[in-house]
Structures are given as C-alpha cells and as structure tokens.
Design a protein around this motif. Structure first.
Motif, PDB file in Angstrom:
ATOM      1  N   ASN A 179      -0.699  38.641  11.834  1.00  0.00           N
ATOM      2  CA  ASN A 179      -1.873  37.941  12.343  1.00  0.00           C
ATOM      3  C   ASN A 179      -1.495  36.939  13.428  1.00  0.00           C
ATOM      4  N   PRO A 180      -2.320  36.759  14.471  1.00  0.00           N
ATOM      5  CA  PRO A 180      -1.985  35.793  15.530  1.00  0.00           C
ATOM      6  C   PRO A 180      -1.909  34.342  15.053  1.00  0.00           C
ATOM      7  N   ASP A 181      -2.614  34.020  13.970  1.00  0.00           N
ATOM      8  CA  ASP A 181      -2.633  32.646  13.464  1.00  0.00           C
ATOM      9  C   ASP A 181      -1.419  32.418  12.554  1.00  0.00           C
ATOM     10  N   PRO A 182      -0.498  31.503  12.917  1.00  0.00           N
ATOM     11  CA  PRO A 182       0.710  31.316  12.100  1.00  0.00           C
ATOM     12  C   PRO A 182       0.409  30.881  10.670  1.00  0.00           C
ATOM     13  N   GLN A 183      -0.624  30.065  10.469  1.00  0.00           N
ATOM     14  CA  GLN A 183      -0.931  29.616   9.109  1.00  0.00           C
ATOM     15  C   GLN A 183      -1.443  30.762   8.246  1.00  0.00           C
ATOM     16  N   GLN A 184      -2.123  31.735   8.860  1.00  0.00           N
ATOM     17  CA  GLN A 184      -2.524  32.908   8.089  1.00  0.00           C
ATOM     18  C   GLN A 184      -1.316  33.773   7.760  1.00  0.00           C
ATOM     19  N   ARG A 185      -0.370  33.875   8.680  1.00  0.00           N
ATOM     20  CA  ARG A 185       0.866  34.621   8.370  1.00  0.00           C
ATOM     21  C   ARG A 185       1.603  33.957   7.204  1.00  0.00           C
ATOM     22  N   ALA A 186       1.673  32.624   7.236  1.00  0.00           N
ATOM     23  CA  ALA A 186       2.349  31.898   6.152  1.00  0.00           C
ATOM     24  C   ALA A 186       1.621  32.092   4.830  1.00  0.00           C
ATOM     25  N   ALA A 187       0.284  32.068   4.872  1.00  0.00           N
ATOM     26  CA  ALA A 187      -0.499  32.250   3.649  1.00  0.00           C
ATOM     27  C   ALA A 187      -0.309  33.646   3.074  1.00  0.00           C
ATOM     28  N   ALA A 188      -0.263  34.654   3.952  1.00  0.00           N
ATOM     29  CA  ALA A 188      -0.038  36.022   3.482  1.00  0.00           C
ATOM     30  C   ALA A 188       1.338  36.149   2.828  1.00  0.00           C
ATOM     31  N   ALA A 189       2.351  35.543   3.441  1.00  0.00           N
ATOM     32  CA  ALA A 189       3.699  35.573   2.867  1.00  0.00           C
ATOM     33  C   ALA A 189       3.721  34.877   1.516  1.00  0.00           C
TER      34      ALA A 189
ATOM     35  N   ASN B 136       7.718  30.818  14.598  1.00  0.00           N
ATOM     36  CA  ASN B 136       7.180  29.572  14.054  1.00  0.00           C
ATOM     37  C   ASN B 136       8.050  29.108  12.885  1.00  0.00           C
ATOM     38  N   ARG B 137       8.562  27.878  12.973  1.00  0.00           N
ATOM     39  CA  ARG B 137       9.510  27.404  11.961  1.00  0.00           C
ATOM     40  C   ARG B 137       8.895  27.348  10.567  1.00  0.00           C
ATOM     41  N   GLN B 138       7.657  26.877  10.483  1.00  0.00           N
ATOM     42  CA  GLN B 138       7.001  26.780   9.182  1.00  0.00           C
ATOM     43  C   GLN B 138       6.846  28.158   8.543  1.00  0.00           C
ATOM     44  N   VAL B 139       6.428  29.132   9.331  1.00  0.00           N
ATOM     45  CA  VAL B 139       6.247  30.486   8.806  1.00  0.00           C
ATOM     46  C   VAL B 139       7.599  31.088   8.432  1.00  0.00           C
ATOM     47  N   ARG B 140       8.620  30.838   9.244  1.00  0.00           N
ATOM     48  CA  ARG B 140       9.962  31.334   8.913  1.00  0.00           C
ATOM     49  C   ARG B 140      10.440  30.778   7.579  1.00  0.00           C
ATOM     50  N   ASP B 141      10.171  29.485   7.335  1.00  0.00           N
ATOM     51  CA  ASP B 141      10.561  28.884   6.050  1.00  0.00           C
ATOM     52  C   ASP B 141       9.854  29.586   4.892  1.00  0.00           C
ATOM     53  N   GLU B 142       8.556  29.859   5.076  1.00  0.00           N
ATOM     54  CA  GLU B 142       7.793  30.540   4.028  1.00  0.00           C
ATOM     55  C   GLU B 142       8.340  31.944   3.797  1.00  0.00           C
ATOM     56  N   MET B 143       8.604  32.658   4.891  1.00  0.00           N
ATOM     57  CA  MET B 143       9.096  34.029   4.768  1.00  0.00           C
ATOM     58  C   MET B 143      10.501  34.068   4.177  1.00  0.00           C
ATOM     59  N   ARG B 144      11.323  33.058   4.522  1.00  0.00           N
ATOM     60  CA  ARG B 144      12.673  33.019   3.962  1.00  0.00           C
ATOM     61  C   ARG B 144      12.619  32.889   2.443  1.00  0.00           C
ATOM     62  N   THR B 145      11.711  32.069   1.950  1.00  0.00           N
ATOM     63  CA  THR B 145      11.536  31.918   0.500  1.00  0.00           C
ATOM     64  C   THR B 145      11.138  33.242  -0.145  1.00  0.00           C
ATOM     65  N   VAL B 146      10.210  33.944   0.519  1.00  0.00           N
ATOM     66  CA  VAL B 146       9.754  35.240   0.000  1.00  0.00           C
ATOM     67  C   VAL B 146      10.896  36.244  -0.011  1.00  0.00           C
ATOM     68  N   LEU B 147      11.651  36.310   1.073  1.00  0.00           N
ATOM     69  CA  LEU B 147      12.764  37.257   1.154  1.00  0.00           C
ATOM     70  C   LEU B 147      13.778  37.028   0.041  1.00  0.00           C
TER      71      LEU B 147
ATOM     72  N   GLU C 166       1.896  21.039   5.402  1.00  0.00           N
ATOM     73  CA  GLU C 166       1.108  21.810   4.437  1.00  0.00           C
ATOM     74  C   GLU C 166       0.830  21.020   3.161  1.00  0.00           C
ATOM     75  N   LEU C 167       1.620  19.975   2.907  1.00  0.00           N
ATOM     76  CA  LEU C 167       1.438  19.161   1.703  1.00  0.00           C
ATOM     77  C   LEU C 167       0.419  18.052   1.910  1.00  0.00           C
ATOM     78  N   LEU C 168      -0.063  17.909   3.131  1.00  0.00           N
ATOM     79  CA  LEU C 168      -1.072  16.895   3.428  1.00  0.00           C
ATOM     80  C   LEU C 168      -2.442  17.570   3.406  1.00  0.00           C
ATOM     81  N   GLY C 169      -3.089  17.505   2.250  1.00  0.00           N
ATOM     82  CA  GLY C 169      -4.379  18.165   2.066  1.00  0.00           C
ATOM     83  C   GLY C 169      -5.490  17.166   1.810  1.00  0.00           C
TER      84      GLY C 169
ATOM     85  N   ALA D 114      -3.626  19.408   6.697  1.00  0.00           N
ATOM     86  CA  ALA D 114      -2.374  19.974   7.235  1.00  0.00           C
ATOM     87  C   ALA D 114      -2.235  19.823   8.749  1.00  0.00           C
ATOM     88  N   SER D 115      -3.077  19.017   9.361  1.00  0.00           N
ATOM     89  CA  SER D 115      -3.049  18.892  10.819  1.00  0.00           C
ATOM     90  C   SER D 115      -2.157  17.738  11.268  1.00  0.00           C
ATOM     91  N   PRO D 116      -1.251  17.974  12.227  1.00  0.00           N
ATOM     92  CA  PRO D 116      -0.423  16.885  12.769  1.00  0.00           C
ATOM     93  C   PRO D 116      -1.237  15.813  13.492  1.00  0.00           C
TER      94      PRO D 116
END
Length: 298
Positions: A227-237, A261-272, A40-43, A66-68
């Motif tokens: 949302n089915p898209d993990p990056q949208q879930r992360a953005a919402a969080a 999804n590990r990336q989304v879990r990391d984002e959600m953990r921060t929010v929690l 996500e830091l590669l923009g 952000a693409s691998p």
C-alpha cells in the motif's frame, strides 16, 4: 531485535482517583525523529482517571494520533459532559502535561459543589450510543461499555460500524480491537472492504483483523504490504504478526527488502523474526513426526 517499550510515566495518583487507562509512556516528542516508531505509542487514549465519588474524569491523549505535528491534550469533565470541560490544557511537553495532571488531581477546588453521581448503567450507555448526537458523549459511552459484559456489548458496537462520524467509527473499531472476539472477524473484514474515508479508521481496521484472529484476511493483508500509505503497510505487517501467518513469510521478506520507511521496516523486522521462528518450530515438529529415529532420541 524488537525495540523495547518506553516505561510508563511515573504519576502520583491520589487514592480517591481510579485509574481507567494508563498508557502515558516516558516519551519526549521534542527528541523524536519524524520516522521514530515511538510516535505510534502516542494515541488518543493515553490516560484516564475517574474520581470515585463525583465521577469527574481527567483524560489525556495525543492529537492527531501518532502525528509528529501533534500535541498532548488534557481535559477534565463532569460525568460524560465532554462538550463543556471543566479544564482544558494543551502542550507538546511531557513534563508540562504530567505537572498539569498532578495539579488537577490534587486541586480540591476542582471538585467543589459537584454532586456525587451514580455510575451509568448499561441501559444509560446504550441510550447514549443509539440516540445521542454528540460524538464526545458517544465515544465516552463506547469506552465505558468495555467494562460491561462483552457478549451484550459486541452486537451493539457492530451495529454502528457505519456511523457517519469518523471519530465514532474509530472508537467503535478500537473497542472491538480491545475485545478481540474472533466471532466479529468476518463482519469486520467485510467492513474493511467497504470504502472508508478516514485513514486512521482504515489503519485501525487493518490491525483489528489481526487482533480478532481472522485468518481469511491473510491474502488481503499480504497485498496491503504494498500500500502507498506507510502506516497501512505497518498495520498490515502487525496483523500478520498477530495471526502467526507463516505463509506470509516470503511476501514479508520481499516487502522488507524494498521498504524505505524506518518505522515500517522496524515492524516488518519484528514480523520476520517471529515468522522465521514459527517456521523453524513447525519444521522440527514435522521432522519428529516423520523420522522415528528423531522421536526415539527425545
């Protein structure tokens, strides 16, 4: 626990070059797992420096963002002539792109025979934004408009949010995210609810709703955790985090419990973590207001 940001890559920038943006971090793409949150830091806006006398710009970004499967791209342009770069270089290696940056910044032949140019005025930039068909020049004008009076700039950016070019729409939303004006929230929310074929722009709109502190978007952001898209879930969080949306704590808790999804879990953990802290603080303040004995002990 929030993952610390990698440090900025140490570059030797000669004094005749002015740093406009430096978000090029010490991230080695070859070593990252596909699910690593550092993608996500590669923009597209990692580094931009401008030569103070000639106006030559050296720009570095990661494409696709952000693409691998992406790569670093370096271009050197004269003024705003993005269609005819003086230098182009691509690599997946951070060290290679850093070496190319420093080589070009210290290359005197790069600047030979280039006349000094005047900085574009607000009128010049507005003319490009409204009339120029070249998306690269429009995107550069949007970036330069960020340096102008935001009270003037914001209406100009908002007026073009439905531009037919996806990259221009993305640049417009990104500029509004950086400005973070709460007065834009309602219109950005309406824009989000319209169809948007470009996924990157839709993801950025989600994050921008948080950046402009538009609390009426909280119910939609909660829905977007599914949302089915993990990056949208992360953005919402991420937006719920920026909005300090303590009312979203149960929904984020439920979403985190089923997220794979590990990336989304990391984002959600921060929010929690943040929302739980805010709930604790809110409850303590409520107890002090309602219990005279607690108040007298402070």
């Amino acid at each position: 626990m929030t993952k610390p940001l990698p440090p900025l890559y140490p570059l030797c920038i000669p004094p005749e070059w002015a740093v406009q943006t430096h978000e090029l971090r010490t991230i080695y793409p070859q070593t990252l797992a596909t699910s690593d949150s550092d993608w996500e830091l590669l923009g597209e806006d990692l580094l931009q420096v401008k030569h103070k006398d000639t106006g030559v710009i050296l720009d570095v970004g990661w494409y696709p963002e952000a693409s691998p499967t992406g790569h670093f791209k370096l271009v050197v342009i004269n003024g705003t002539d993005w269609a005819n770069p003086l230098v182009q270089f691509r690599s997946r290696s951070l060290d290679e792109i850093a070496a190319c940056i420093e080589e070009n910044l210290t290359n005197p032949s790069l600047l030979e025979h280039l006349p000094s140019i005047a900085e574009p005025t607000l009128v010049d930039l507005v003319a490009v934004l409204e009339q120029d068909p070249d998306e690269n020049r429009v995107i550069q004008a949007i970036r330069l408009l960020l340096e102008q009076d935001h009270k003037i700039v914001v209406p100009l950016l908002m007026a073009r949010l439905t531009d037919p070019q996806a990259k221009v729409r993305y640049a417009l939303v990104d500029a509004l995210r950086r400005i973070g004006d709460p007065a834009t929230g309602a219109e950005l929310f309406e824009r989000f609810l319209l169809p948007e074929p470009d996924l990157d722009t839709r993801r950025l709109l989600l994050r921008t709703l948080g950046a402009v502190k538009h609390r009426p978007a909280i119910p939609i952001l909660i829905d977007w955790l599914k949302n089915p898209d993990p990056q949208q879930r992360a953005a919402a969080a991420s937006s719920l985090n920026m909005l300090n949306a303590i009312e979203a704590l149960p929904a984020v808790t439920d979403a985190y419990a089923i997220e794979r999804n590990r990336q989304v879990r990391d984002e959600m953990r921060t929010v929690l973590y943040k929302l739980a802290q805010l709930v604790t603080i809110t409850n303590e303040r409520s107890d002090r207001r309602n219990n005279p004995e607690i108040n007298s002990s402070y």
